[in-house]
Design an enzyme around this catalytic site. Structure first.
Site, PDB file in Angstrom:
ATOM      1  N   ILE A  16      -5.230  -8.381  32.320  1.00  0.00           N
ATOM      2  CA  ILE A  16      -5.063  -9.797  32.664  1.00  0.00           C
ATOM      3  C   ILE A  16      -5.570  -9.908  34.091  1.00  0.00           C
ATOM      4  O   ILE A  16      -4.945  -9.436  35.033  1.00  0.00           O
ATOM      5  CB  ILE A  16      -3.615 -10.256  32.497  1.00  0.00           C
ATOM      6  CG1 ILE A  16      -3.228 -10.169  31.016  1.00  0.00           C
ATOM      7  CG2 ILE A  16      -3.421 -11.687  33.019  1.00  0.00           C
ATOM      8  CD1 ILE A  16      -1.771 -10.513  30.717  1.00  0.00           C
ATOM      9  N   ARG A  36       6.384  -8.722  43.778  1.00  0.00           N
ATOM     10  CA  ARG A  36       6.658 -10.153  43.929  1.00  0.00           C
ATOM     11  C   ARG A  36       8.098 -10.517  43.585  1.00  0.00           C
ATOM     12  O   ARG A  36       8.627 -11.490  44.108  1.00  0.00           O
ATOM     13  CB  ARG A  36       5.714 -10.972  43.032  1.00  0.00           C
ATOM     14  CG  ARG A  36       4.292 -11.063  43.549  1.00  0.00           C
ATOM     15  CD  ARG A  36       3.460 -11.981  42.664  1.00  0.00           C
ATOM     16  NE  ARG A  36       2.110 -12.136  43.166  1.00  0.00           N
ATOM     17  CZ  ARG A  36       1.724 -13.084  44.021  1.00  0.00           C
ATOM     18  NH1 ARG A  36       2.592 -13.974  44.459  1.00  0.00           N
ATOM     19  NH2 ARG A  36       0.467 -13.151  44.426  1.00  0.00           N
ATOM     20  N   TYR A  79      14.010 -12.827  42.721  1.00  0.00           N
ATOM     21  CA  TYR A  79      15.075 -13.081  43.692  1.00  0.00           C
ATOM     22  C   TYR A  79      16.443 -12.616  43.207  1.00  0.00           C
ATOM     23  O   TYR A  79      17.180 -11.975  43.947  1.00  0.00           O
ATOM     24  CB  TYR A  79      15.148 -14.570  44.099  1.00  0.00           C
ATOM     25  CG  TYR A  79      16.106 -14.802  45.249  1.00  0.00           C
ATOM     26  CD1 TYR A  79      15.746 -14.492  46.545  1.00  0.00           C
ATOM     27  CD2 TYR A  79      17.386 -15.307  45.026  1.00  0.00           C
ATOM     28  CE1 TYR A  79      16.634 -14.673  47.599  1.00  0.00           C
ATOM     29  CE2 TYR A  79      18.277 -15.488  46.063  1.00  0.00           C
ATOM     30  CZ  TYR A  79      17.897 -15.171  47.346  1.00  0.00           C
ATOM     31  OH  TYR A  79      18.776 -15.348  48.374  1.00  0.00           O
ATOM     32  N   LYS A 114       2.595  -6.814  30.590  1.00  0.00           N
ATOM     33  CA  LYS A 114       1.619  -6.823  31.684  1.00  0.00           C
ATOM     34  C   LYS A 114       2.209  -5.964  32.791  1.00  0.00           C
ATOM     35  O   LYS A 114       3.211  -6.321  33.398  1.00  0.00           O
ATOM     36  CB  LYS A 114       1.353  -8.246  32.182  1.00  0.00           C
ATOM     37  CG  LYS A 114       0.371  -8.282  33.355  1.00  0.00           C
ATOM     38  CD  LYS A 114       0.179  -9.691  33.903  1.00  0.00           C
ATOM     39  CE  LYS A 114      -0.744  -9.671  35.109  1.00  0.00           C
ATOM     40  NZ  LYS A 114      -0.895 -11.020  35.731  1.00  0.00           N
ATOM     41  N   THR A 164       0.705 -16.539  37.944  1.00  0.00           N
ATOM     42  CA  THR A 164       0.748 -16.482  39.402  1.00  0.00           C
ATOM     43  C   THR A 164      -0.533 -17.039  40.011  1.00  0.00           C
ATOM     44  O   THR A 164      -0.496 -17.832  40.961  1.00  0.00           O
ATOM     45  CB  THR A 164       0.935 -15.022  39.871  1.00  0.00           C
ATOM     46  OG1 THR A 164       2.099 -14.488  39.261  1.00  0.00           O
ATOM     47  CG2 THR A 164       1.059 -14.941  41.376  1.00  0.00           C
ATOM     48  N   THR A 165      -1.677 -16.621  39.451  1.00  0.00           N
ATOM     49  CA  THR A 165      -2.972 -17.061  39.973  1.00  0.00           C
ATOM     50  C   THR A 165      -3.155 -18.561  39.802  1.00  0.00           C
ATOM     51  O   THR A 165      -3.885 -19.190  40.562  1.00  0.00           O
ATOM     52  CB  THR A 165      -4.104 -16.286  39.276  1.00  0.00           C
ATOM     53  OG1 THR A 165      -3.813 -14.893  39.316  1.00  0.00           O
ATOM     54  CG2 THR A 165      -5.436 -16.526  39.958  1.00  0.00           C
ATOM     55  N   TYR A 194       6.205  -9.352  31.828  1.00  0.00           N
ATOM     56  CA  TYR A 194       5.377  -9.217  33.028  1.00  0.00           C
ATOM     57  C   TYR A 194       6.193  -8.526  34.108  1.00  0.00           C
ATOM     58  O   TYR A 194       7.197  -9.059  34.568  1.00  0.00           O
ATOM     59  CB  TYR A 194       4.907 -10.607  33.483  1.00  0.00           C
ATOM     60  CG  TYR A 194       4.024 -10.647  34.700  1.00  0.00           C
ATOM     61  CD1 TYR A 194       3.403  -9.514  35.216  1.00  0.00           C
ATOM     62  CD2 TYR A 194       3.795 -11.864  35.343  1.00  0.00           C
ATOM     63  CE1 TYR A 194       2.591  -9.579  36.333  1.00  0.00           C
ATOM     64  CE2 TYR A 194       2.983 -11.938  36.463  1.00  0.00           C
ATOM     65  CZ  TYR A 194       2.380 -10.795  36.954  1.00  0.00           C
ATOM     66  OH  TYR A 194       1.578 -10.870  38.067  1.00  0.00           O
TER      67      TYR A 194
END
Length: 293
Positions: free
Chosen positions: A205, A140, A109, A164, A46-47, A135
């Site tokens: 992380i 999100r 989604y 994660k 994501t980052t 994850y």
């Protein structure tokens, strides 16, 4: 054996003003992370703005990182998607690029059921041979990977080894560890690193590690070495910095922070947008108070 122990950086992807990946700068910050003691590198998470990358670019960035790191620390490639077939394509590609492990987010989604998640992750895992870290970040994705589901996957799929955990719910993390002690859990929230390690997590992380890699590594290492009080003190000390790095949606603040520090990682890709001047000043002042400037 764990994929890693300690602090992995969820590394940013440097960009030129036209939006192209700045590979020279990426090499520079990878080198800095390794020099400063980072225990693993998570690329295209994501980052790293992976959601804005096309497939070829995504795999090109992973390949570049793997080659640059050259086995000095583990490289964990983000390869999740809301389509199982796309996640398989990216996961196979990342394995071919030489990634040491994969970070696979829950499908966003679609809001899959728990049975759907078991099928999704099992199908991806069967398509590759390297370890997979699940994850879970419902804020999100709109999808929560429940402890029972994690336990089912880790116990029954050989190369699904970890999680994660970024729900912010430490009780959920604890239940996952209770149901599945063999699951390697990593904090997905910088402000919960040491509390989660106290409940059996392997480390973090980290977003903060982009701007404070040595500090993040040493905080985790203190805990691993048995200095729980010292690790806790470091966790508390960095809370204002963490708050500032999440005053806007990640990775907006951390990329701005790196530019403020002169690391020249460039702009964000749309739809992400720059911070307001008042937010930048708050971020700058917090980094100054923490001793980064």
């Amino acid at each position: 054996m764990s994929v890693f122990k300690g602090a992995a950086v969820a590394i940013v992807t440097p960009m030129f003003e036209n939006g192209d990946v700045n590979y020279e700068k990426l090499a520079e910050i990878i080198e800095e992370q390794i020099t400063e003691g980072t225990d693993a590198i998570v690329i295209c998470g994501t980052t790293g703005e992976s959601a804005t990358m096309n497939h070829q670019e995504h795999l090109d960035v992973i390949r570049f990182c793997v080659e640059k790191v050259n086995k000095r620390v583990p490289v964990i490639a983000g390869t999740g998607s809301n389509a199982t077939s796309e996640a398989i394509h990216l996961s196979r590609g990342a394995e071919e690029c030489g990634a040491d492990a994969l970070l696979v987010v829950t499908p966003y989604y679609n809001k899959a059921t728990q049975k759907g998640l078991i099928n999704h992750f099992t199908t991806i895992a069967e398509a590759v041979t390297i370890p997979i870290i699940l994850y879970n970040v419902p804020s999100r994705t709109g999808c929560n990977l429940l402890p029972e589901t994690v336990a089912t996957l880790v116990k029954n799929v050989k190369n699904i080894v970890g999680l994660k955990e970024a729900t912010g719910n430490i009780s959920q993390m604890a239940k996952t560890k209770f149901l599945c002690p063999e699951c390697e859990i990593y904090s997905g929230n910088d402000d919960q690193t040491i509390p989660m390690m106290a409940l059996g997590a392997e480390g973090v992380i980290s977003v903060m590690s982009n701007v404070a890699p040595r500090y993040t590594h040493e905080m985790c290492q203190k805990f691993i070495d048995g200095d729980v009080q010292g690790a806790a003190e470091m966790q508390l000390k960095c809370l204002p910095l963490i708050d500032a790095l999440f005053c806007q949606v990640n990775p907006i603040p951390v990329k701005v922070a790196m530019n403020v520090l002169g690391k020249e990682v460039g702009p964000l890709r749309a739809p992400l947008y720059d911070m307001e001047p008042s937010e930048k000043e708050y971020l700058r002042k917090t980094m100054e108070d923490f001793g980064l400037m």
